[in-house]
Design a protein around this motif. Sequence first.
Motif, short mmCIF file in Angstrom:
data_model
loop_
_atom_site.label_atom_id
_atom_site.label_comp_id
_atom_site.label_asym_id
_atom_site.label_seq_id
_atom_site.Cartn_x
_atom_site.Cartn_y
_atom_site.Cartn_z
N TYR A 75 1.94 2.67 3.36
CA TYR A 75 2.67 1.83 4.31
C TYR A 75 4.02 2.42 4.73
N PHE A 80 -5.88 -1.03 4.99
CA PHE A 80 -5.10 -1.02 3.75
C PHE A 80 -5.57 -2.12 2.78
N ARG A 91 -10.11 5.62 3.17
CA ARG A 91 -10.06 4.27 3.72
C ARG A 91 -11.36 3.94 4.45
N HIS A 127 0.84 -1.19 0.00
CA HIS A 127 0.00 0.00 0.00
C HIS A 127 0.88 1.25 0.00
#
Length: 640
Positions: free
Chosen positions: A114, A249, A261, A111
């Motif tokens: 991340y 994620f 998200r 992702h």
Amino acid sequence: MEHKLATAEKKMLVDLVKLVQRRGLEGENGGWKEFLNVYDKKFGSSLSDPARRSNDVLVAFLMSFKKKEDMQLIARIMQCSANRDLIEKFKEESPAKETPEQRLVRLTIAHYQYPTAYSFPSHSKDWFVTSLGKKKSKVVKSTRMLAIDCEMVTCEDGTDAVVRVGAVDRDLKVVLDKFVKPEKPVLNYKTDITGVTAEDLERATLSVTDIQKKLRRFLSVGTILVGHGLHNDLEVLRIDHARVIDTSFVYEFANAPIDKRPSLNNLCKYVLGEELRMAGAAHNCVHDAAAAMKLVLAVVEKGVETTIQQTPEMLEAEKARHEARQEAGKTQLLLHKIPPHVSSQELQGVLTGDFTVGVRPPQKLGGFYTAVVDFSSPEEANQAFENVQADIGKDKGGLPQKEVAFQLSSGLKAKLFVRKMVHDEISAPKRARTEEEENNESSSKRQKREDESEEINEAVVNQREDDKKKLLLHKIPLSVPSEELQGAISGNFTLETMPARRKGKYYNAVVSFKSAEEANEAFENVRGDAVKDQGGLAQKMVAFKLSSGSGTCLYVRKMVQDESEEAKEENVNHCKDHLKEIEALKEKLKAKDFANSSEGQSKEIEELKLKLKAKEHQIIAQDKIIANLKAKLEKKQSKS
């Protein structure tokens, strides 16, 4: 330790030495430069760049550290580096060979957020860095999982502190549910969110270090940590664990911005078909950890898709939350870019009136923090903002803000920004006038776009006519001077060279004639069969002799496609299609005119009229092209 250092890569050793230098640490022979003066009599500290030193020198320096805390720091750094290397190997793992659990690990670490979300200050002494072992094959095959979630409060210095930890295993068995005693004074317990009260923490005896020790036995080699927004939990627990699955994620909304998200509650409704908590109820870290584990198992065991559609209920709830935030924002002001040395108590002197201050932690350790100031009414919030003696500016989002300079109780001065949380509202009459002005402006812009479109169409036609008078010489070797190109083509022309795009390759040249007929005749005089390039343009390869006696070759290409009866017919048919669409639009317009009573139908009629006008503009442009084609065709026929 000596074996690990001796077998470590050069980059890791260099990074270790540089970190030790930055921290000012000293071994038995002092710091890095002092060590070099003792270890290397020939060059000493004159060659102090670690990257230019051999592995043996770097290892010898790092082995000179004997203090326990220094050795632990070096061990943590090496473990972090090893974990990062293993993460990179996870990314390279073939999807065909990985387990369903490992696929979700890969989706998490791949992702785009991340690298920033999971970048922890793991070198600090109070952090626990887990070991993943040396054998990648053993790690990626492990399917053991542990889901964790934390409840957090806000401390007086603006940072978050964990006050409750919940953990469940793959079978949804609760393996940990403990309160944690915060290390700093608490400013806001956020009981309505966390469900934790001051009385709960009075009975708490465990520290973060104690929780780390309790979790260690579950974090064996290859264990996967599961959570929703897991990086927030790991940060307050001060645990750096490389093999993670973050459901925020892994799951994503279809046709939504990349940074949007899904919430844990929405995922539970959509994927699991169950409510995580009732509206307004406080969080429960054990329930949240179990929900994250269920979401992972839904993919692993049932093959649930990780891309989800936003339901009307989700969109409606999101709209309601946005409206609620807007309403709440009217009674709030935001203090931001607050220096870390300014305590939350000092903020009371920045604004006037009765209010409460809610501190938000800094995004980076030691960075600026923010605070939300709540008033009883929008009028009080606006008055407090007006009372700030400073010029009004705008932030990046266009919200009004002021920069405030004030004096601390210590005598020092500090600066911060006071910003409104919502845009200023305008009165109803003014809003009506503004909408009318916007409609007029919108109509003006449409007319301008239409005029520009007509100008562009005309410019395209003119450019095409100009290109008919040109030929392109391309793939000309750099060894061929431009003067030699005169022998490649017949006729009277001017030549303009174009520089090579790549060093040591070819260059191009544009040949301009007085008329399209001359350009066509020059092309026809070139010996050889005409072929098409990738764009369908006619071209020929020319081989000719240079003045030096050597031979060379290049390509001669037309700048526009050949005009033919088929091209003319295609344009005519294209125009007929447009005329059919116009007739269809007119029929729709007539039908709609009979029912012109509702506002929605009026808007649809306006849209149809705009489409009709756009089609008419396209017809005008096509008519110009057809007229040019006809004139050209007649000219050719008269010559023949």
